[in-house]
Design a protein around this motif. Structure first.
Motif, PDB file in Angstrom:
ATOM      1  N   ILE A  64      40.362  -5.574   9.032  1.00 29.30           N
ATOM      2  CA  ILE A  64      39.748  -6.568   9.915  1.00 29.30           C
ATOM      3  C   ILE A  64      39.499  -5.979  11.298  1.00 29.30           C
ATOM      4  O   ILE A  64      38.455  -6.218  11.921  1.00 29.30           O
ATOM      5  CB  ILE A  64      40.638  -7.820   9.991  1.00 29.30           C
ATOM      6  N   ALA A  65      40.453  -5.187  11.789  1.00 33.25           N
ATOM      7  CA  ALA A  65      40.262  -4.542  13.090  1.00 33.25           C
ATOM      8  C   ALA A  65      39.050  -3.615  13.059  1.00 33.25           C
ATOM      9  O   ALA A  65      38.319  -3.483  14.051  1.00 33.25           O
ATOM     10  CB  ALA A  65      41.513  -3.760  13.470  1.00 33.25           C
ATOM     11  N   LEU A  66      38.814  -3.004  11.912  1.00 31.24           N
ATOM     12  CA  LEU A  66      37.714  -2.041  11.789  1.00 31.24           C
ATOM     13  C   LEU A  66      36.366  -2.735  11.587  1.00 31.24           C
ATOM     14  O   LEU A  66      35.358  -2.334  12.187  1.00 31.24           O
ATOM     15  CB  LEU A  66      38.002  -1.114  10.606  1.00 31.24           C
ATOM     16  N   ALA A 102      47.394   2.851   6.507  1.00 38.09           N
ATOM     17  CA  ALA A 102      46.770   1.559   6.796  1.00 38.09           C
ATOM     18  C   ALA A 102      47.820   0.483   7.049  1.00 38.09           C
ATOM     19  O   ALA A 102      47.622  -0.402   7.901  1.00 38.09           O
ATOM     20  CB  ALA A 102      45.856   1.150   5.644  1.00 38.09           C
ATOM     21  N   VAL A 103      48.931   0.558   6.328  1.00 42.89           N
ATOM     22  CA  VAL A 103      50.006  -0.426   6.529  1.00 42.89           C
ATOM     23  C   VAL A 103      50.636  -0.239   7.906  1.00 42.89           C
ATOM     24  O   VAL A 103      50.792  -1.212   8.674  1.00 42.89           O
ATOM     25  CB  VAL A 103      51.074  -0.293   5.424  1.00 42.89           C
ATOM     26  N   PHE A 104      51.001   0.992   8.249  1.00 43.71           N
ATOM     27  CA  PHE A 104      51.606   1.248   9.556  1.00 43.71           C
ATOM     28  C   PHE A 104      50.609   0.965  10.688  1.00 43.71           C
ATOM     29  O   PHE A 104      51.000   0.507  11.765  1.00 43.71           O
ATOM     30  CB  PHE A 104      52.093   2.694   9.633  1.00 43.71           C
ATOM     31  N   GLU A 105      49.339   1.220  10.439  1.00 42.46           N
ATOM     32  CA  GLU A 105      48.331   0.930  11.457  1.00 42.46           C
ATOM     33  C   GLU A 105      48.227  -0.574  11.694  1.00 42.46           C
ATOM     34  O   GLU A 105      48.096  -1.031  12.829  1.00 42.46           O
ATOM     35  CB  GLU A 105      46.980   1.510  11.029  1.00 42.46           C
ATOM     36  N   GLY A 106      48.297  -1.352  10.594  1.00 40.39           N
ATOM     37  CA  GLY A 106      48.278  -2.805  10.736  1.00 40.39           C
ATOM     38  C   GLY A 106      49.464  -3.316  11.534  1.00 40.39           C
ATOM     39  O   GLY A 106      49.331  -4.244  12.353  1.00 40.39           O
ATOM     40  N   ALA A 119      39.754   0.724  17.535  1.00 46.74           N
ATOM     41  CA  ALA A 119      38.896  -0.453  17.663  1.00 46.74           C
ATOM     42  C   ALA A 119      39.675  -1.638  18.237  1.00 46.74           C
ATOM     43  O   ALA A 119      39.160  -2.392  19.076  1.00 46.74           O
ATOM     44  CB  ALA A 119      38.304  -0.812  16.304  1.00 46.74           C
ATOM     45  N   ALA A 120      40.919  -1.804  17.781  1.00 47.90           N
ATOM     46  CA  ALA A 120      41.743  -2.904  18.289  1.00 47.90           C
ATOM     47  C   ALA A 120      42.069  -2.716  19.757  1.00 47.90           C
ATOM     48  O   ALA A 120      42.036  -3.674  20.552  1.00 47.90           O
ATOM     49  CB  ALA A 120      43.028  -2.996  17.469  1.00 47.90           C
ATOM     50  N   MET A 136      41.610  -9.095  19.874  1.00 44.69           N
ATOM     51  CA  MET A 136      42.023  -8.700  18.523  1.00 44.69           C
ATOM     52  C   MET A 136      42.667  -9.880  17.812  1.00 44.69           C
ATOM     53  O   MET A 136      42.426 -10.120  16.623  1.00 44.69           O
ATOM     54  CB  MET A 136      42.997  -7.515  18.600  1.00 44.69           C
ATOM     55  N   LEU A 137      43.480 -10.614  18.534  1.00 46.50           N
ATOM     56  CA  LEU A 137      44.091 -11.812  17.961  1.00 46.50           C
ATOM     57  C   LEU A 137      43.010 -12.802  17.544  1.00 46.50           C
ATOM     58  O   LEU A 137      43.104 -13.434  16.479  1.00 46.50           O
ATOM     59  CB  LEU A 137      45.048 -12.443  18.975  1.00 46.50           C
ATOM     60  N   ASP A 138      41.989 -12.931  18.339  1.00 42.57           N
ATOM     61  CA  ASP A 138      40.885 -13.834  18.001  1.00 42.57           C
ATOM     62  C   ASP A 138      40.173 -13.389  16.726  1.00 42.57           C
ATOM     63  O   ASP A 138      39.743 -14.230  15.916  1.00 42.57           O
ATOM     64  CB  ASP A 138      39.881 -13.900  19.154  1.00 42.57           C
ATOM     65  N   GLU A 139      40.041 -12.078  16.532  1.00 49.44           N
ATOM     66  CA  GLU A 139      39.413 -11.575  15.306  1.00 49.44           C
ATOM     67  C   GLU A 139      40.253 -11.925  14.072  1.00 49.44           C
ATOM     68  O   GLU A 139      39.709 -12.300  13.026  1.00 49.44           O
ATOM     69  CB  GLU A 139      39.215 -10.056  15.386  1.00 49.44           C
TER      70      GLU A 139
END
Length: 603
Positions: free
Chosen positions: A385-387, A267-271, A198-199, A207-210
């Motif tokens: 948040i990305a999701l 989820a941490v590594f994805e962030g 999604a990002a 993505m930064l704006d989100e």
């Protein structure tokens, strides 16, 4: 030498192989020392000299680094190194008596090496296991939870029989996650790669704006706006940018990151990967606290699975030019490394001394590159948040404190563990849910946070009311809040990096005053001096450790003053020792013991 005892020397071949694994980089010094000590048990001066010569570093530099971290030993230690967690919650569960019993059974004094080199027993700061204490570390990389008298007796027998730790009862090493209340972050785990896809579809700026729309603030305690931090790093000049995950949750009473790293590592590594795409980074580093060394292999396995699934490494999900990977650096025991500039110093193979700022890490961080440093919970939130989008996250919590917050609840309650709530939740609600009874006080945010008394339990967890890094320690009316504050004072004095005089000396002076009160020599003058030390340290220390070291002291004096006054012997100045007794040597030397050779009022 017994086969369980590591050798005091390492072969040149083994040393060269270790150095080669780290590219003979001086920036890997902390990791090299950690791995070398695992091979030979401690770090003799001769070995430190060899390492310095191989890395182009002076012996003074290498010794300085080795002497900074509490898990490095420049003197021999036991083949079995037992470290009891010394947080106040462990003491409340009887850790001091258990440690004394183990020392008695093993015939060793606390902090000393037994004569035959078999074992040494000591204390260490909070191990992040407050929900299942008393806890301890064995040889720095094995944890034992829920210690009791029966386990102490059995452990002593195993050590005396020289049974390898790997053959000890497996259930001793079980670490339970104790997720008591789940919300967004501890609820259903996102499918690996979904948030990243999604990002990537949005693009870096969108993505930064989100993230900015979400109003996400850092979950490590300071609460800096995440979107602004990422934006500043993205805009900073430099060919290489870096993403760092701060997994050094050393604040006593905090253990939420431990569970996220166990249950939500993807989820941490994805962030982290989403942050890398947003700011243009190719390198990621996770700083894993030394007490969580047992998580290293599982985390590395998650990283490898992500590489195999093209969620890390070259051409992530087929996106040309997006090459990002993550490596894990294991700390060696230093609370101050939870501060981001200290953490970066440690990543660079140095002592964890906080940097003078500016420049800030977003401008000049790891090896001088623009660097984003966020903690485990923050990166996990970024994945969600990305999701789901920034507006969704902003709809949770309060206007100034969006989203949810995970609380590490321990102490006097029926159900210690993790509780996740939207920001704005009442302190009293958390106490009700965890089964706390007759509660006198709650320490929110750890020793550097705030101590709340019963009339404040209507206050809410939020940056605009009661901010927190996650610790939530409960004390019922049987607890002496003076002793709680005294325990925290000893912690800060032990963990001071020693760089600045106000902190190095100030924390020691606080401990001396509190110990004087505890020994029955206190006066109102001592309490006045403690207030003055608080003012001095809050305004004059180099970093946040010294500035916050007196927080529990100030709160408990103001809210639980009778706990201090019961230790007062006089309203006026009272010496911390027996003045008349100090003259005893002079009386013996002069052969006098008449009334004139004594003080009139020795008491």
């Amino acid at each position: 030498m017994h086969p369980l005892t590591p050798s005091n020397t390492v072969s040149p071949v083994a040393l060269q192989a270790l150095l080669a694994r780290h590219g003979h980089s001086p920036h890997a010094l902390v990791q090299i020392l950690r791995e070398l000590q695992a091979l030979q048990g401690w770090l003799p001066r001769e070995t430190l000299s060899q390492i310095g010569a191989a890395l182009g570093l002076t012996l003074a530099h290498v010794e300085g680094v080795a002497g900074f971290y509490r898990f490095f030993h420049t003197q021999p230690v036991g083949a079995y190194r037992v470290l009891f967690s010394d947080n106040i919650t462990d003491r409340m569960l009887g850790s001091e008596a258990l440690m004394a019993d183990l020392c008695r059974r093993l015939g060793v004094s606390p902090g000393k090496l037994r004569g035959d080199g078999l074992v040494s027993v000591d204390t260490t700061s909070c191990t992040g296991l407050c929900d299942q204490g008393p806890a301890l570390l064995i040889n720095h990389h094995q944890v034992v939870t829920r210690m009791d008298a029966e386990r102490v007796a059995h452990m002593a027998d195993l050590i005396l029989q020289r049974v390898p730790v790997a053959q000890w009862p497996a259930h001793w090493f079980e670490v339970q996650d104790h997720i008591r209340r789940a919300d967004v972050l501890l609820g259903d785990a996102p499918a690996p790669g979904a948030a990243l896809a999604a990002a990537l579809a949005r693009g870096p700026q969108a993505m930064l704006d989100e993230i900015k729309t979400s109003k996400l603030r850092g979950r490590g305690g300071a609460g800096f706006v995440t979107g602004l931090k990422w934006e500043l790093c993205r805009q900073a000049p430099g060919e290489q940018h870096v993403v760092v995950c701060n997994a050094d949750e050393g604040e006593p009473g905090t253990f939420k990151d431990r569970v996220l790293l166990t249950q939500r590592a993807d989820a941490v590594f994805e962030g982290m990967t989403i942050a890398a795409h947003a700011i243009g980074a190719r390198q990621g580093l996770m700083y894993l606290r030394g007490e969580y060394r047992y998580l290293l292999e599982p985390l590395q396995a998650v990283l490898q699975r992500r590489r195999d699934a093209h969620l890390l490494g070259a051409a992530i999900l087929g996106v040309e030019g997006f090459d990002f990977d993550i490596s894990i650096h294991v700390g060696a025991g230093a609370y101050v490394c939870g501060e981001e500039s200290s953490l970066i110093e440690s990543l660079e193979g140095k002592r964890g001394t906080p940097r003078i700022r500016p420049p800030f890490p977003v401008e000049q961080g790891y090896l001088g590159h623009p660097t984003v440093v966020n903690n485990v919970e923050t990166f996990c939130a970024a994945t969600h948040i990305a999701l789901q989008g920034g507006a969704w996250w902003a709809s949770i919590g309060t206007a100034k404190s969006t989203g949810t917050k995970i609380h590490s609840v321990s102490g006097d309650c029926e159900r210690p563990g993790l509780y996740e709530y939207p920001f704005g939740t009442r302190i009293g609600r958390i106490l009700e849910d965890c089964g706390a009874r007759d509660t006198q006080a709650v320490q929110v945010g750890g020793p550097s946070g705030v101590c709340l008394s019963a009339f404040e339990f209507g206050r809410r967890i939020a940056f605009e009311d009661v901010p927190t890094a996650g610790a939530f320690m409960v004390f019922d009316r049987s607890r002496n809040m003076f002793e709680v504050a005294r325990s925290f004072a000893h912690f800060f004095a032990h963990e001071s990096c020693g760089f600045c005089t106000p902190c190095r000396v100030g924390t020691a002076l606080v401990v001396k005053r509190l110990d004087k009160l505890a020994e029955g020599h206190g006066s109102r003058h001592d309490i006045d001096v403690l207030f003055e030390l608080d003012k001095l340290m809050h305004t004059a220390t180099h970093c946040g450790l010294g500035a916050s070291a007196c927080n529990p002291l100030r709160d408990t004096i103001l809210k639980f003053r009778p706990a201090y006054e019961q230790h007062l012997k006089s309203l006026h100045f009272e010496p911390g020792f027996d003045l008349d007794a100090e003259l005893s040597i002079a009386r013996r030397m002069t052969g006098r013991d008449d009334p004139a050779a004594h003080l009139e009022n020795p008491s």
